[in-house]
Write a protein that holds these residues in place. Structure first.
Motif, PDB file in Angstrom:
ATOM      1  N   VAL A  29     -16.397  36.135  -5.638  1.00 34.61           N
ATOM      2  CA  VAL A  29     -17.766  36.230  -5.142  1.00 34.61           C
ATOM      3  C   VAL A  29     -17.820  37.221  -3.983  1.00 34.61           C
ATOM      4  O   VAL A  29     -16.954  37.210  -3.106  1.00 34.61           O
ATOM      5  CB  VAL A  29     -18.246  34.846  -4.654  1.00 34.61           C
ATOM      6  N   GLY A  33     -19.671  40.634   2.508  1.00 36.80           N
ATOM      7  CA  GLY A  33     -18.527  41.543   2.479  1.00 36.80           C
ATOM      8  C   GLY A  33     -17.828  41.735   3.813  1.00 36.80           C
ATOM      9  O   GLY A  33     -16.849  42.487   3.901  1.00 36.80           O
ATOM     10  N   GLN A  34     -18.277  41.055   4.852  1.00 38.08           N
ATOM     11  CA  GLN A  34     -17.743  41.343   6.193  1.00 38.08           C
ATOM     12  C   GLN A  34     -16.337  40.758   6.409  1.00 38.08           C
ATOM     13  O   GLN A  34     -15.640  41.136   7.347  1.00 38.08           O
ATOM     14  CB  GLN A  34     -18.703  40.865   7.281  1.00 38.08           C
ATOM     15  N   SER A  35     -15.915  39.870   5.544  1.00 35.09           N
ATOM     16  CA  SER A  35     -14.511  39.439   5.532  1.00 35.09           C
ATOM     17  C   SER A  35     -13.810  39.944   4.285  1.00 35.09           C
ATOM     18  O   SER A  35     -12.632  40.318   4.337  1.00 35.09           O
ATOM     19  CB  SER A  35     -14.409  37.909   5.581  1.00 35.09           C
ATOM     20  N   LEU A  36     -14.525  39.960   3.173  1.00 34.10           N
ATOM     21  CA  LEU A  36     -13.884  40.341   1.910  1.00 34.10           C
ATOM     22  C   LEU A  36     -13.529  41.830   1.860  1.00 34.10           C
ATOM     23  O   LEU A  36     -12.433  42.190   1.417  1.00 34.10           O
ATOM     24  CB  LEU A  36     -14.792  39.962   0.729  1.00 34.10           C
ATOM     25  N   THR A 110     -23.142  36.567   5.935  1.00 32.92           N
ATOM     26  CA  THR A 110     -24.027  35.477   5.543  1.00 32.92           C
ATOM     27  C   THR A 110     -23.503  34.137   6.066  1.00 32.92           C
ATOM     28  O   THR A 110     -22.324  33.990   6.393  1.00 32.92           O
ATOM     29  CB  THR A 110     -24.130  35.392   4.011  1.00 32.92           C
TER      30      THR A 110
HETATM   31  C1  LIG Z   1     -15.017  43.112  13.326  1.00 34.31           C
HETATM   32  C2  LIG Z   1     -15.335  41.741  12.809  1.00 34.31           C
HETATM   33  C3  LIG Z   1     -15.400  40.690  13.694  1.00 34.31           C
HETATM   34  C4  LIG Z   1     -15.695  39.404  13.237  1.00 34.31           C
HETATM   35  N1  LIG Z   1     -15.728  38.393  14.144  1.00 34.31           N
HETATM   36  C5  LIG Z   1     -16.014  37.135  13.728  1.00 34.31           C
HETATM   37  C6  LIG Z   1     -16.073  36.057  14.653  1.00 34.31           C
HETATM   38  O1  LIG Z   1     -15.875  36.221  15.864  1.00 34.31           O
HETATM   39  N2  LIG Z   1     -16.353  34.822  14.156  1.00 34.31           N
HETATM   40  C7  LIG Z   1     -16.596  34.608  12.826  1.00 34.31           C
HETATM   41  O2  LIG Z   1     -16.861  33.477  12.441  1.00 34.31           O
HETATM   42  N3  LIG Z   1     -16.567  35.603  11.937  1.00 34.31           N
HETATM   43  C8  LIG Z   1     -16.276  36.865  12.346  1.00 34.31           C
HETATM   44  N4  LIG Z   1     -16.239  37.883  11.411  1.00 34.31           N
HETATM   45  C9  LIG Z   1     -16.453  37.563   9.971  1.00 34.31           C
HETATM   46  C10 LIG Z   1     -17.907  37.509   9.598  1.00 34.31           C
HETATM   47  O3  LIG Z   1     -18.529  36.390  10.191  1.00 34.31           O
HETATM   48  C11 LIG Z   1     -18.106  37.400   8.089  1.00 34.31           C
HETATM   49  O4  LIG Z   1     -19.437  37.743   7.868  1.00 34.31           O
HETATM   50  C12 LIG Z   1     -17.897  36.049   7.414  1.00 34.31           C
HETATM   51  O5  LIG Z   1     -16.652  35.524   7.664  1.00 34.31           O
HETATM   52  C13 LIG Z   1     -17.958  36.167   5.891  1.00 34.31           C
HETATM   53  O6  LIG Z   1     -19.275  36.227   5.462  1.00 34.31           O
HETATM   54  P1  LIG Z   1     -19.722  37.285   4.392  1.00 34.31           P
HETATM   55  O7  LIG Z   1     -21.091  36.910   3.990  1.00 34.31           O
HETATM   56  O8  LIG Z   1     -19.527  38.645   4.906  1.00 34.31           O
HETATM   57  O9  LIG Z   1     -18.740  36.940   3.171  1.00 34.31           O
HETATM   58  P2  LIG Z   1     -17.769  37.837   2.279  1.00 34.31           P
HETATM   59  O10 LIG Z   1     -16.900  38.671   3.122  1.00 34.31           O
HETATM   60  O11 LIG Z   1     -18.565  38.512   1.233  1.00 34.31           O
HETATM   61  O12 LIG Z   1     -16.924  36.679   1.583  1.00 34.31           O
HETATM   62  C14 LIG Z   1     -15.912  35.974   2.290  1.00 34.31           C
HETATM   63  C15 LIG Z   1     -15.166  35.043   1.312  1.00 34.31           C
HETATM   64  O13 LIG Z   1     -15.974  33.940   0.940  1.00 34.31           O
HETATM   65  C16 LIG Z   1     -16.203  33.930  -0.473  1.00 34.31           C
HETATM   66  N5  LIG Z   1     -17.632  33.606  -0.637  1.00 34.31           N
HETATM   67  C17 LIG Z   1     -18.665  34.193   0.039  1.00 34.31           C
HETATM   68  N6  LIG Z   1     -19.832  33.629  -0.288  1.00 34.31           N
HETATM   69  C18 LIG Z   1     -19.549  32.648  -1.192  1.00 34.31           C
HETATM   70  C19 LIG Z   1     -20.359  31.711  -1.895  1.00 34.31           C
HETATM   71  N7  LIG Z   1     -21.693  31.645  -1.721  1.00 34.31           N
HETATM   72  N8  LIG Z   1     -19.734  30.861  -2.750  1.00 34.31           N
HETATM   73  C20 LIG Z   1     -18.392  30.903  -2.926  1.00 34.31           C
HETATM   74  N9  LIG Z   1     -17.582  31.771  -2.271  1.00 34.31           N
HETATM   75  C21 LIG Z   1     -18.143  32.639  -1.420  1.00 34.31           C
HETATM   76  C22 LIG Z   1     -15.837  35.323  -0.963  1.00 34.31           C
HETATM   77  O14 LIG Z   1     -15.385  35.287  -2.293  1.00 34.31           O
HETATM   78  C23 LIG Z   1     -14.743  35.703   0.016  1.00 34.31           C
HETATM   79  O15 LIG Z   1     -13.528  35.155  -0.387  1.00 34.31           O
HETATM   80  C24 LIG Z   1     -15.948  39.172  11.842  1.00 34.31           C
HETATM   81  C25 LIG Z   1     -15.899  40.241  10.943  1.00 34.31           C
HETATM   82  C26 LIG Z   1     -15.589  41.519  11.405  1.00 34.31           C
HETATM   83  C27 LIG Z   1     -15.524  42.648  10.413  1.00 34.31           C
END
Ligand SMILES: Cc1cc2nc3c(=O)[nH]c(=O)nc-3n(C[C@H](O)[C@H](O)[C@H](O)COP(=O)(O)OP(=O)(O)OC[C@H]3O[C@@H](n4cnc5c(N)ncnc54)[C@H](O)[C@@H]3O)c2cc1C
Ligand code: FES
Ligand code: FES
Lengths: 283, 159
Positions: A29, A33-36, A110
C-alpha cells in the motif's frame, strides 16, 4: 538513491484496492509515501506493485461521532492538524501532529500511514495507544476492528494482515477538564524523538485525576503504555512520584544516538514533565 | 516496468508525459522539464533542497512519485516570479547574504513563501521553527533568518 522499479495502480474504490493487493504477493500500500519512499530509496523495501490509496473514495474524512472521533486513513496529517473538530475533540492529537517531522512532510503524510507504519518513535501510534483507540481494517475476508493494545506487534509491525487496508483510526473524544501534553527529547526539532511522553489527564470537579493516559515513544520496539504511572497518578501520586515508575518493564536498546540507560532516564524526565504540564492545562 | 500517462500543471503550464512509476517528481522536473532549480541532495526527505509547492503546499519532490502528482498543480522556484525580476524573498536573500553556495536556497525560498503566506508577520521563534525542515551546510542559518525578516518588510508586513 532512486527507488527501484515497480508497477503502480491508483484504484478509486476500497474493493478495487483490495483486489489489486491480492493480485500480487509483493504488492504494498502507498499512502503519503513519507516513510515508504525513503525505504524504497534506501532499497530496504522492494515491492513489485504499489497500490496508491490517494484516489480511493471515502478514506479522507474527519467524523465527530459524539464520544468518538473517527479519522479516515488517507486524511493528510496537515489537514487534521488544522481541523477545528480535531482541535476540540482530540487536542492531544493536534499537539502530537506538530511534532511529526516538518510541515513539508505533514502536507503529504497521512494519519493512517503513520499508524500502519508503526515506528516505535512515531507520535500518532502512541496517541492511539495512550487513548485506548482502535483502527478499522478491511480485506478480502471482510471488515474488522483492532484495539490499539493488540495492534502494535513489534518494530514497524502491526496485526494488520498482508492484503488488508487500514481504513480509519478511531479515538475516544476528550471530556471536560481535560489536560494534555507532548514532551520530547530530540536532537533537532522535527526529528524522531530519542524519547517522548504523550499524556492526557482528566480531573473531576474537586480537581482529582479521574482518567489518566500516558504513552512513551523511543523506548522499545513499539509505543509503550505506562500503566504503572497511570495507576499511580489515579491513586493520587504527584507527577514527580509517579514518573519514577516510567522505566518499569522497559528495556530500550542502545544505539549511536542514546544508550539504554539514557533512554530510561529520559522516560522518567519526559513523563514527569508531561504529567506536570497536563495537570496544569487541565486545572 | 509500466509507463503511466500524467498531466501536471507546472508553473502554470500544462505538461502531459508518459513516465515510469519509479520516477520522482524531482527527477521529472529536472530531467524531463529541465527545471533545475529544484535541487536534490539527500533523496530521502531530510534536507529540504527539493521543496516545491504541490497544490499550494510545500512538499518534498524527492518523496513524491510523478504518478502521485497526476492532476496536481506544481510550483517550483522558476514559477515563483515572472521573468528575471527578483521576488521579495529572493531580494531579501541577496540583501542579507542569505546564501553562500546557494544549493539549499531554492528549497528555503519556497518554504519561506508558504510560511509568509500563512503568517505574514512571524516572530523570530516562528521563523526558526518554520525553517526547521530545510538544511543549510554553509550559512549557519543566522543570515537566512535575517533574510526572512527582510522579506517580511519588503512584502509590506512587519512594523
Ligand atoms: C524527514 C522526515 C521526518 C519525519 N519525522 C517524523 C516524526 O518526527 N514523527 C513521525 O511520527 N513521523 C515522522 N516521519 C514519517 C511521517 O510521519 C510519515 O508520513 C508516516 O510515517 C507515514 O505516513 P504516509 O502516509 O507517508 O505512509 P507511507 O509512507 O505511504 O506508508 C508507510 C507504511 O504504511 C503502509 N500503509 C500506509 N497506509 C496504509 C493503509 N491505509 N493500510 C495499510 N497499510 C498502509 C505502507 O504500505 C507502508 O508500509 C518523518 C518522515 C520524514 C521523511
Ligand atoms: S533531496 Fe528531497 S529532502 Fe533532501
Ligand atoms: S548556502 Fe550552501 S547549503 Fe545553504
Amino acid at each position: 538513491m532512486k527507488p527501484p522499479d515497480f508497477d503502480y495502480v491508483a484504484p478509486t474504490s476500497v474493493d478495487d484496492a483490495i483486489k489489486a493487493l491480492g493480485s500480487d504477493a509483493e504488492a504494498k500500500v502507498l499512502a503519503g509515501g513519507q516513510s515508504l519512499i525513503p525505504l524504497l530509496a534506501f532499497r530496504l523495501a522492494g515491492p513489485s506493485l504499489l497500490v496508491d490509496l490517494a484516489r480511493v473514495d471515502g478514506l479522507d474524512h474527519i467524523t465527530d461521532e459524539g464520544d468518538r472521533l473517527v479519522i479516515g486513513a488517507m486524511t493528510r496529517q496537515r489537514r487534521a492538524e488544522r481541523d477545528p473538530v480535531v482541535a476540540e475533540r482530540c487536542p492531544l492529537l493536534v499537539e502530537s501532529l506538530r511534532h511529526v517531522g516538518h510541515p513539508q512532510i505533514r502536507s503529504r503524510g497521512t494519519i493512517g500511514g503513520s499508524v500502519a507504519h508503526a515506528d516505535p518513535a512515531a507520535e500518532l501510534p502512541a496517541v492511539v495507544l495512550a487513548l485506548g483507540g482502535r483502527v478499522h481494517v478491511t480485506g478480502h475476508s471482510g471488515d474488522r476492528t483492532i484495539e490499539a493494545e493488540d495492534l502494535f506487534q513489534g518494530f514497524l509491525s502491526t496485526s494488520i494482515e498482508d492484503g488488508e487496508i487500514l481504513t480509519a483510526v478511531e479515538v475516544p473524544a476528550s471530556g471536560p477538564r481535560t489536560g494534555w501534553s507532548v514532551v520530547e527529547i530530540a536532537r533537532r526539532p522535527g526529528d524522531y524523538a530519542l524519547c517522548g511522553a504523550l499524556c492526557q489527564l482528566q480531573l473531576d470537579d474537586a480537581g482529582a485525576v479521574v482518567d489518566a493516559h500516558l504513552a512513551l515513544i523511543g523506548v522499545g520496539d513499539r509505543p509503550m503504555r505506562a500503566h504503572a504511572v497511570e495507576a499511580a497518578v489515579l491513586g493520587g501520586a504527584s507527577p514527580v512520584e509517579a514518573a519514577t515508575l516510567a522505566p518499569d518493564g522497559l528495556s530500550p536498546g542502545s544505539d549511536v544516538h542514546a544508550s539504554s540507560d539514557y533512554r530510561l532516564h529520559l522516560a522518567t524526565v519526559t513523563s514527569r514533565r508531561a504529567l506536570t504540564q497536563a495537570l496544569e492545562s487541565a486545572a | 516496468m509500466s509507463d503511466h500517462a500524467v498531466t501536471i500543471r507546472v508553473n502554470g503550464v500544462e505538461r502531459s508525459e508518459s513516465v515510469p512509476a519509479r520516477l520522482t517528481l524531482a527527477d521529472f522536473l529536472r530531467e524531463r522539464l529541465d527545471l533545475t532549480a529544484t535541487h536534490l541532495a539527500c533523496e530521502h526527505g531530510v534536507c529540504g533542497a527539493c521543496t516545491v509547492l504541490v497544490d499550494g503546499e510545500t512538499a518534498r519532490a524527492c518523496l513524491l512519485l510523478t504518478v502521485q502528482a497526476d492532476g496536481s498543480e506544481v510550483t517550483t522556484l522558476e514559477g515563483l516570479t515572472e521573468g528575471d525580476e527578483l521576488g521579495p524573498i529572493e531580494q531579501a536573500f541577496w540583501a542579507k547574504h542569505g546564501m553562500q553556495c546557494g544549493f539549499c536556497t531554492p528549497g528555503f525560498v519556497l518554504t519561506i513563501a508558504e510560511m509568509l503566506d500563512d503568517n505574514p508577520n512571524p516572530t523570530r521563534e516562528e521563523i526558526i521553527e518554520g525553517l526547521g525542515g530545510n538544511l543549510c551546510r554553509c550559512t549557519g542559518y543566522v543570515k537566512i533568518v535575517e533574510a526572512v525578516e527582510e522579506a517580511v518588510s519588503l512584502r509590506g508586513g512587519g512594523g
